[in-house]
Write a protein that holds these residues in place. Structure first.
Motif, PDB file in Angstrom:
ATOM      1  N   SER A  81      -9.584  49.616  17.906  1.00 31.40           N
ATOM      2  CA  SER A  81     -10.042  48.278  18.285  1.00 31.40           C
ATOM      3  C   SER A  81      -9.321  47.772  19.524  1.00 31.40           C
ATOM      4  CB  SER A  81      -9.830  47.301  17.120  1.00 31.40           C
ATOM      5  OG  SER A  81     -10.678  47.601  16.038  1.00 31.40           O
ATOM      6  N   THR A  82      -8.029  48.081  19.633  1.00 32.95           N
ATOM      7  CA  THR A  82      -7.271  47.656  20.810  1.00 32.95           C
ATOM      8  C   THR A  82      -7.789  48.335  22.065  1.00 32.95           C
ATOM      9  OG1 THR A  82      -5.305  47.290  19.444  1.00 32.95           O
ATOM     10  CG2 THR A  82      -4.979  47.496  21.818  1.00 32.95           C
ATOM     11  N   ILE A  83      -8.056  49.636  21.984  1.00 27.76           N
ATOM     12  CA  ILE A  83      -8.565  50.366  23.150  1.00 27.76           C
ATOM     13  C   ILE A  83      -9.922  49.812  23.575  1.00 27.76           C
ATOM     14  CG2 ILE A  83      -9.398  52.612  23.940  1.00 27.76           C
ATOM     15  CD1 ILE A  83      -7.288  53.903  22.153  1.00 27.76           C
ATOM     16  N   VAL A  84     -10.826  49.646  22.620  1.00 26.47           N
ATOM     17  CA  VAL A  84     -12.169  49.155  22.949  1.00 26.47           C
ATOM     18  C   VAL A  84     -12.106  47.735  23.498  1.00 26.47           C
ATOM     19  CG1 VAL A  84     -14.417  48.544  21.978  1.00 26.47           C
ATOM     20  CG2 VAL A  84     -13.304  50.660  21.283  1.00 26.47           C
ATOM     21  N   THR A  85     -11.321  46.870  22.860  1.00 22.86           N
ATOM     22  CA  THR A  85     -11.247  45.476  23.292  1.00 22.86           C
ATOM     23  C   THR A  85     -10.615  45.351  24.669  1.00 22.86           C
ATOM     24  OG1 THR A  85     -11.058  44.770  20.985  1.00 22.86           O
ATOM     25  CG2 THR A  85     -10.396  43.196  22.672  1.00 22.86           C
ATOM     26  N   ALA A  86      -9.500  46.055  24.894  1.00 20.35           N
ATOM     27  CA  ALA A  86      -8.813  45.958  26.184  1.00 20.35           C
ATOM     28  C   ALA A  86      -9.674  46.522  27.306  1.00 20.35           C
ATOM     29  CB  ALA A  86      -7.478  46.686  26.113  1.00 20.35           C
ATOM     30  N   ALA A  87     -10.243  47.699  27.109  1.00 18.22           N
ATOM     31  CA  ALA A  87     -11.054  48.316  28.164  1.00 18.22           C
ATOM     32  C   ALA A  87     -12.305  47.494  28.451  1.00 18.22           C
ATOM     33  CB  ALA A  87     -11.438  49.739  27.758  1.00 18.22           C
ATOM     34  N   SER A  88     -12.969  47.019  27.412  1.00 11.94           N
ATOM     35  CA  SER A  88     -14.172  46.208  27.618  1.00 11.94           C
ATOM     36  C   SER A  88     -13.846  44.910  28.343  1.00 11.94           C
ATOM     37  CB  SER A  88     -14.836  45.900  26.279  1.00 11.94           C
ATOM     38  OG  SER A  88     -15.147  47.081  25.570  1.00 11.94           O
ATOM     39  N   ILE A  90     -11.312  44.268  30.379  1.00 11.50           N
ATOM     40  CA  ILE A  90     -10.967  44.540  31.780  1.00 11.50           C
ATOM     41  C   ILE A  90     -12.231  44.775  32.606  1.00 11.50           C
ATOM     42  CG2 ILE A  90      -9.851  46.204  33.312  1.00 11.50           C
ATOM     43  CD1 ILE A  90      -7.713  46.578  31.155  1.00 11.50           C
ATOM     44  N   ILE A  91     -13.163  45.541  32.072  1.00  8.50           N
ATOM     45  CA  ILE A  91     -14.424  45.794  32.783  1.00  8.50           C
ATOM     46  C   ILE A  91     -15.194  44.497  32.997  1.00  8.50           C
ATOM     47  CG2 ILE A  91     -16.693  46.889  32.563  1.00  8.50           C
ATOM     48  CD1 ILE A  91     -15.322  49.230  31.203  1.00  8.50           C
ATOM     49  N   VAL A  92     -15.250  43.662  31.966  1.00  7.79           N
ATOM     50  CA  VAL A  92     -15.984  42.401  32.081  1.00  7.79           C
ATOM     51  C   VAL A  92     -15.345  41.491  33.121  1.00  7.79           C
ATOM     52  CG1 VAL A  92     -16.551  40.277  30.835  1.00  7.79           C
ATOM     53  CG2 VAL A  92     -16.960  42.488  29.770  1.00  7.79           C
ATOM     54  N   VAL A  93     -14.017  41.363  33.110  1.00  7.90           N
ATOM     55  CA  VAL A  93     -13.326  40.474  34.053  1.00  7.90           C
ATOM     56  C   VAL A  93     -13.534  40.946  35.483  1.00  7.90           C
ATOM     57  CG1 VAL A  93     -11.052  39.725  34.838  1.00  7.90           C
ATOM     58  CG2 VAL A  93     -11.629  39.631  32.411  1.00  7.90           C
ATOM     59  N   ILE A  94     -13.371  42.241  35.737  1.00  5.65           N
ATOM     60  CA  ILE A  94     -13.498  42.750  37.103  1.00  5.65           C
ATOM     61  C   ILE A  94     -14.938  42.623  37.600  1.00  5.65           C
ATOM     62  CG2 ILE A  94     -13.340  44.821  38.537  1.00  5.65           C
ATOM     63  CD1 ILE A  94     -10.988  45.713  36.837  1.00  5.65           C
ATOM     64  N   CYS A  95     -15.887  43.098  36.828  1.00  2.00           N
ATOM     65  CA  CYS A  95     -17.293  43.077  37.258  1.00  2.00           C
ATOM     66  C   CYS A  95     -17.835  41.651  37.353  1.00  2.00           C
ATOM     67  CB  CYS A  95     -18.149  43.907  36.298  1.00  2.00           C
ATOM     68  SG  CYS A  95     -17.780  45.667  36.287  1.00  2.00           S
ATOM     69  N   ALA A  96     -17.489  40.802  36.390  1.00  2.00           N
ATOM     70  CA  ALA A  96     -18.013  39.442  36.392  1.00  2.00           C
ATOM     71  C   ALA A  96     -17.442  38.623  37.557  1.00  2.00           C
ATOM     72  CB  ALA A  96     -17.704  38.758  35.068  1.00  2.00           C
ATOM     73  N   SER A  97     -16.156  38.747  37.806  1.00  2.00           N
ATOM     74  CA  SER A  97     -15.564  37.982  38.912  1.00  2.00           C
ATOM     75  C   SER A  97     -16.075  38.472  40.263  1.00  2.00           C
ATOM     76  CB  SER A  97     -14.041  38.075  38.849  1.00  2.00           C
ATOM     77  OG  SER A  97     -13.615  39.439  38.916  1.00  2.00           O
ATOM     78  N   LEU A  98     -16.242  39.790  40.417  1.00  2.00           N
ATOM     79  CA  LEU A  98     -16.795  40.315  41.670  1.00  2.00           C
ATOM     80  C   LEU A  98     -18.235  39.881  41.883  1.00  2.00           C
ATOM     81  CD1 LEU A  98     -15.376  43.962  41.736  1.00  2.00           C
ATOM     82  CD2 LEU A  98     -14.955  42.173  43.437  1.00  2.00           C
ATOM     83  N   PHE A 152     -21.042  49.623  25.998  1.00  2.00           N
ATOM     84  CA  PHE A 152     -21.923  48.638  25.370  1.00  2.00           C
ATOM     85  C   PHE A 152     -21.383  47.221  25.531  1.00  2.00           C
ATOM     86  CE2 PHE A 152     -22.585  46.013  21.583  1.00  2.00           C
ATOM     87  CZ  PHE A 152     -23.952  45.832  21.655  1.00  2.00           C
ATOM     88  N   TYR A 153     -20.119  47.010  25.166  1.00  2.00           N
ATOM     89  CA  TYR A 153     -19.552  45.670  25.254  1.00  2.00           C
ATOM     90  C   TYR A 153     -19.396  45.211  26.701  1.00  2.00           C
ATOM     91  CZ  TYR A 153     -18.501  45.795  20.263  1.00  2.00           C
ATOM     92  OH  TYR A 153     -18.598  45.850  18.890  1.00  2.00           O
ATOM     93  N   GLY A 154     -19.078  46.154  27.600  1.00  2.00           N
ATOM     94  CA  GLY A 154     -18.964  45.774  29.003  1.00  2.00           C
ATOM     95  C   GLY A 154     -20.256  45.205  29.557  1.00  2.00           C
ATOM     96  N   HIS A 213     -14.872  38.361  20.391  1.00  2.00           N
ATOM     97  CA  HIS A 213     -16.174  38.910  20.021  1.00  2.00           C
ATOM     98  C   HIS A 213     -16.102  40.416  19.792  1.00  2.00           C
ATOM     99  CE1 HIS A 213     -20.537  39.433  19.956  1.00  2.00           C
ATOM    100  NE2 HIS A 213     -20.354  40.458  20.779  1.00  2.00           N
ATOM    101  N   VAL A 214     -15.465  41.134  20.707  1.00  2.00           N
ATOM    102  CA  VAL A 214     -15.392  42.590  20.582  1.00  2.00           C
ATOM    103  C   VAL A 214     -14.562  42.982  19.368  1.00  2.00           C
ATOM    104  CG1 VAL A 214     -14.622  44.705  21.710  1.00  2.00           C
ATOM    105  CG2 VAL A 214     -15.748  42.916  23.050  1.00  2.00           C
ATOM    106  N   TRP A 215     -13.450  42.314  19.166  1.00  2.00           N
ATOM    107  CA  TRP A 215     -12.533  42.661  18.077  1.00  2.00           C
ATOM    108  C   TRP A 215     -13.190  42.467  16.713  1.00  2.00           C
ATOM    109  CZ3 TRP A 215      -7.550  44.612  18.440  1.00  2.00           C
ATOM    110  CH2 TRP A 215      -6.810  44.654  17.261  1.00  2.00           C
ATOM    111  N   ASN A 216     -13.957  41.391  16.556  1.00  2.00           N
ATOM    112  CA  ASN A 216     -14.524  41.046  15.257  1.00  2.00           C
ATOM    113  C   ASN A 216     -15.933  41.583  15.031  1.00  2.00           C
ATOM    114  OD1 ASN A 216     -12.244  39.545  14.487  1.00  2.00           O
ATOM    115  ND2 ASN A 216     -13.008  37.721  15.507  1.00  2.00           N
ATOM    116  N   ASP A 217     -16.539  42.200  16.038  1.00  2.00           N
ATOM    117  CA  ASP A 217     -17.920  42.643  15.886  1.00  2.00           C
ATOM    118  C   ASP A 217     -18.011  43.772  14.859  1.00  2.00           C
ATOM    119  OD1 ASP A 217     -20.665  42.733  16.376  1.00  2.00           O
ATOM    120  OD2 ASP A 217     -20.429  44.318  17.863  1.00  2.00           O
ATOM    121  N   PHE A 218     -19.003  43.676  14.016  1.00  2.00           N
ATOM    122  CA  PHE A 218     -19.205  44.663  12.957  1.00  2.00           C
ATOM    123  C   PHE A 218     -20.495  45.464  13.145  1.00  2.00           C
ATOM    124  CE2 PHE A 218     -21.300  45.589   8.866  1.00  2.00           C
ATOM    125  CZ  PHE A 218     -20.414  46.511   8.337  1.00  2.00           C
TER     126      PHE A 218
END
Length: 282
Positions: A81-88, A90-98, A152-154, A213-218
């Protein structure tokens, strides 16, 4: 005499209003704390005891926490969960801000059309893309792997993050960008040295909302990680059967899984509040 009689009445009215407000606040606090009481109370009850959530734990025990950690394999699940949440995130922050920076500064029709296309992504339900995404991940050999969830989450969290960043950047002062442009700084340089550091409040908001959202998604891990590595919600789902559920272990596991998010939230609480205040106004 009239002044002497009106002052106590006024004070009595103020006192009654204050008491009413305090009672209302106390009732709201009890309503919000009630689920937390049930969560902690059931997690401390010994196995085989009463499962009635309102009945206090007579003999509280921490055995449920150790059992949930060992039986649900929460250690590997927390790592996944930590890997998926952190990577997703980071991708969202970089892509969304750009993406949001040119959308916030450009006034062309193409910019407006692109912005509303991102907004449309917030409206389209996930169920419409569920089957195509499943077949795509299967054909690419990503089904049941963590990279599938990161991709998917990104993509799923990107439209909302673009909306938040664009709204925030449109209200941002441009004097620093103009000064950097005079000094010879290009668009990417202005984004990296000026805009992104000034967007820390909204970045904190996007990070915590995306992370929660990513951490709690089932539902998504249940579909795309079937037969593969599991996340925390999937691990805790093993305690719930068709005819029997070990609620003591479920609630103990929920408390353990919520601790990392609480630590991140309290660490970024100031940025989150500033981000909501600045990113949602206007």
């Amino acid at each position: 005499m009239s002044d002497a009689t009106t002052v106590p009445t006024h004070r009595r009215r103020m006192s009654a209003g204050t008491w009413t407000l305090q009672i209302a606040v106390l009732a709201a606090a009890v309503a919000y704390m009630f689920p937390i009481y049930i969560l902690i109370n059931l997690s401390l009850k010994p196995p085989g005891g009463s499962a009635f959530p309102l009945e206090p734990a007579v003999r509280p025990t921490l055995e449920n926490f150790f059992a949930a950690w060992n039986q649900a394999l929460l250690g590997p699940a927390l790592i996944n969960s930590t890997i998926v949440t952190a990577a997703s995130t980071i991708i969202v922050v970089i892509c969304a801000s750009l993406a949001a920076y040119p959308l916030a500064r450009s006034t062309s029709r193409w910019s407006s059309a692109t912005y509303y296309a991102f907004i449309l992504g917030m409206i389209i339900p996930f169920q419409l893309a569920m089957v195509p995404l499943y077949t795509t991940f299967r054909d690419l050999g990503l089904l049941g792997t963590l990279p599938a969830m990161i991709i998917f989450y990104g993509g799923a969290q990107l439209p909302f993050a673009v909306f938040m960043y664009t709204t925030f950047m449109r209200n941002m002062q441009r004097e620093y960008e103009e000064a950097a442009e005079i000094d010879g700084c290009g668009q990417l340089g202005k984004y990296w040295h000026i805009v992104l550091p000034m967007s820390r409040p909204i970045t904190g908001t996007v990070v915590i909302l995306t992370g929660i959202h990513v951490w709690n998604d089932f539902f998504a891990p249940l579909i795309y990680l079937s037969g593969g590595e599991g996340t925390v919600p999937i691990a805790l789902y093993g305690f719930v059967g068709t005819y029997y559920a070990e609620w003591n272990l479920v609630f103990a596991g929920l408390i353990l899984s919520a601790l990392p998010l609480l630590i991140v939230y309290f660490a970024m609480q100031k940025n989150i509040i500033q981000g909501f205040a600045g990113g949602l106004k206007g």
